[in-house]
Write an enzyme that holds these catalytic residues in place. Structure first.
Site, PDB file in Angstrom:
ATOM      1  N   GLN A  26     -48.517 -13.813   7.023  1.00  0.00           N
ATOM      2  CA  GLN A  26     -49.754 -14.378   7.570  1.00  0.00           C
ATOM      3  C   GLN A  26     -50.904 -14.281   6.565  1.00  0.00           C
ATOM      4  O   GLN A  26     -51.728 -15.187   6.464  1.00  0.00           O
ATOM      5  CB  GLN A  26     -50.158 -13.649   8.864  1.00  0.00           C
ATOM      6  CG  GLN A  26     -49.242 -13.940  10.045  1.00  0.00           C
ATOM      7  CD  GLN A  26     -49.365 -15.369  10.562  1.00  0.00           C
ATOM      8  OE1 GLN A  26     -50.433 -15.956  10.587  1.00  0.00           O
ATOM      9  NE2 GLN A  26     -48.243 -15.938  10.970  1.00  0.00           N
ATOM     10  N   ASP A  56     -47.720  -4.451  11.904  1.00  0.00           N
ATOM     11  CA  ASP A  56     -48.320  -3.817  13.085  1.00  0.00           C
ATOM     12  C   ASP A  56     -48.217  -2.289  13.061  1.00  0.00           C
ATOM     13  O   ASP A  56     -49.167  -1.592  13.389  1.00  0.00           O
ATOM     14  CB  ASP A  56     -47.644  -4.358  14.352  1.00  0.00           C
ATOM     15  CG  ASP A  56     -47.911  -5.840  14.525  1.00  0.00           C
ATOM     16  OD1 ASP A  56     -49.095  -6.217  14.544  1.00  0.00           O
ATOM     17  OD2 ASP A  56     -46.952  -6.622  14.624  1.00  0.00           O
ATOM     18  N   GLU A  57     -47.053  -1.793  12.653  1.00  0.00           N
ATOM     19  CA  GLU A  57     -46.811  -0.346  12.730  1.00  0.00           C
ATOM     20  C   GLU A  57     -47.607   0.427  11.671  1.00  0.00           C
ATOM     21  O   GLU A  57     -47.697   1.643  11.721  1.00  0.00           O
ATOM     22  CB  GLU A  57     -45.304  -0.047  12.657  1.00  0.00           C
ATOM     23  CG  GLU A  57     -44.629  -0.324  11.313  1.00  0.00           C
ATOM     24  CD  GLU A  57     -44.321  -1.810  11.046  1.00  0.00           C
ATOM     25  OE1 GLU A  57     -44.659  -2.676  11.869  1.00  0.00           O
ATOM     26  OE2 GLU A  57     -43.754  -2.068   9.965  1.00  0.00           O
ATOM     27  N   HIS A  98     -52.275 -10.491  16.170  1.00  0.00           N
ATOM     28  CA  HIS A  98     -51.368 -10.073  17.256  1.00  0.00           C
ATOM     29  C   HIS A  98     -52.064  -8.910  17.950  1.00  0.00           C
ATOM     30  O   HIS A  98     -52.713  -8.092  17.299  1.00  0.00           O
ATOM     31  CB  HIS A  98     -50.017  -9.666  16.645  1.00  0.00           C
ATOM     32  CG  HIS A  98     -49.005  -9.147  17.626  1.00  0.00           C
ATOM     33  ND1 HIS A  98     -48.819  -9.700  18.876  1.00  0.00           N
ATOM     34  CD2 HIS A  98     -48.115  -8.135  17.532  1.00  0.00           C
ATOM     35  CE1 HIS A  98     -47.852  -9.044  19.496  1.00  0.00           C
ATOM     36  NE2 HIS A  98     -47.420  -8.079  18.697  1.00  0.00           N
ATOM     37  N   GLY A 115     -45.979 -17.396   9.041  1.00  0.00           N
ATOM     38  CA  GLY A 115     -47.037 -17.584   8.061  1.00  0.00           C
ATOM     39  C   GLY A 115     -46.755 -18.697   7.063  1.00  0.00           C
ATOM     40  O   GLY A 115     -47.659 -19.448   6.683  1.00  0.00           O
ATOM     41  N   ASP A 172     -45.800 -12.558  23.431  1.00  0.00           N
ATOM     42  CA  ASP A 172     -45.271 -12.641  22.064  1.00  0.00           C
ATOM     43  C   ASP A 172     -44.056 -11.738  21.918  1.00  0.00           C
ATOM     44  O   ASP A 172     -43.016 -12.150  21.395  1.00  0.00           O
ATOM     45  CB  ASP A 172     -46.363 -12.247  21.061  1.00  0.00           C
ATOM     46  CG  ASP A 172     -45.896 -12.402  19.630  1.00  0.00           C
ATOM     47  OD1 ASP A 172     -45.827 -13.551  19.157  1.00  0.00           O
ATOM     48  OD2 ASP A 172     -45.567 -11.385  18.983  1.00  0.00           O
TER      49      ASP A 172
END
Ligand code: NDP
Ligand code: MG
Ligand code: MG
Length: 330
Positions: free
Chosen positions: A28, A83-84, A108, A134, A191
């Site tokens: 992204q 994310d993590e 997100h 992306g 999602d």
């Protein structure tokens, strides 16, 4: 029908004269930053020391700084690292540089929705989540098109957070295709459900189960590969262009009859019940807890499964067959 917003509804001037930091230059990150730059915005990339992608960003003509410096220098900070990893990077490098009046953005809702990141109340928090990978967000922008996106506001400190989100969606090209308003909760839960049950988990298991069934019955694995994997793209293209109707118009009546009598034998009541349980695990936070724990433990299950998947016979036959089709790029 839910209201869709397009370029005529957005005002990109809201972002002109502001600096936008894109943290991360992966799938992204490269797409958002290059699209925004070509839309005339002032973009800077924030990356960690020793970053592999920093060279790529520099080669593309982007300014690269440390995450902390990029956050300090910018008015809008879009977090586009995995994310993590967001919670620790946010706490150590972004939060100390989040002054009142700035905006924090996500693609997100995971970390906000599951309480991993708790921004101060004097900062705008919004999301622009393209509904596509992306590399497509970048490619279709260059073609003058866009990937649709969802947008949401978690905190509106300035009174302009919603307009900023729409301006951002326009700058990355998504408002050309249409943007839809949602909440962090709805985006996060749908999602996760979509990628697990249908798009990624559902699709790969369906392909493998079909391939394995044919190969176990003695059919050639090349035939099984074409039938269960390769051809899926052609079917999905028809679904994408014209829904079930166009796909069913294009296939033979024999295939259409088989579709009606057999589909429900494969995705049956039990499958639907399990999908509901999958959704409940997402809604309760059970899935998120497991994923964060898996990361804390060094990803034992993730890594072992990744390895095991590479040993499935569909991998080797797929490499060979794709290698013969010069128009398919790896
Ligand atoms: P990627 O895995 O592609 O991000 C990798 C980038 O993050 C690289 O530039 C990497 O640098 C950088 N990075 C990793 N760790 C750090 C760190 N500690 N500090 C600074 N930079 C770091 O992410 P995605 O693009 O897949 O996902 C980004 C966000 O977008 C997520 O919230 C995801 O849910 C969301 N999203 C993703 C989609 C997709 O298409 N992938 C679709 C829609 C939403 P290096 O490689 O140099 O180490
Ligand atoms: Mg996702
Ligand atoms: Mg998704």
């Amino acid at each position: 029908m839910a209201k869709m917003y397009y370029e005529k509804d957005a005002d990109m001037n809201l972002l002109k004269g502001k600096k936008v930091a894109v943290i991360g230059y992966g799938s992204q990150g490269h797409a958002h930053s290059l699209n925004m730059k070509e839309s005339g915005l002032d973009v800077v990339i924030g990356l960690h020391a020793g970053s592999k992608s920093a060279q790529k960003a520099k080669a593309a003509g982007l300014e690269v700084m440390s995450v902390a410096d990029a956050a300090k220098a910018s008015d809008v900070i879009m977090i586009l690292i995995p994310d993590e990893k967001q919670k620790s990077v946010y706490e150590s490098e972004i939060a100390p540089n989040l002054k009142a009046g700035k905006a924090l953005a996500f693609a997100h809702g995971f970390n906000i929705h599951f309480g991993q990141i708790n921004p101060p109340s004097d900062v705008d928090v919004f999301m622009v989540a393209p509904k596509g990978p992306g590399h497509l967000v970048r490619r279709v922008y260059q073609e003058g098109k866009g990937v649709p996106a969802l947008f949401a506001v978690h905190n509106d400190a300035s009174g302009k957070a919603r307009d900023m989100a729409m301006a951002y969606a326009m700058a990355i090209g998504s408002a050309r295709a249409g943007v839809l308003e949602t909440t962090f909760k709805e985006e996060t839960e749908t999602d996760l459900f979509g990628e697990q049950a249908v798009l990624c988990g559902g699709a790969t298991e369906l392909i493998k189960a079909g391939f394995d069934t044919l190969v176990a019955a003695g059919y050639q694995k090349e035939v099984a590969y074409f039938e269960c994997l390769h051809e899926l793209k052609l079917i999905v293209d028809l679904l994408y262009e014209g829904g079930f109707e166009k796909m069913r118009y294009s296939i033979s009546d024999t295939a259409e009859y088989g579709d009606y009598v057999t589909g429900k034998r494969v995705v049956n009541e039990e499958t639907r019940k399990e999908m509901k349980r999958v959704l409940e695990d997402i809604q309760s936070g059970e899935f998120a807890r497991n994923w964060l724990l898996e990361n804390m433990l060094g990803r034992p299950m993730f890594n072992a499964t990744k390895q095991k998947e590479l040993e499935h016979p569909i991998v080797e036959v797929g490499k060979e067959l794709r290698g013969m089709m010069s128009w398919i790029k790896e």
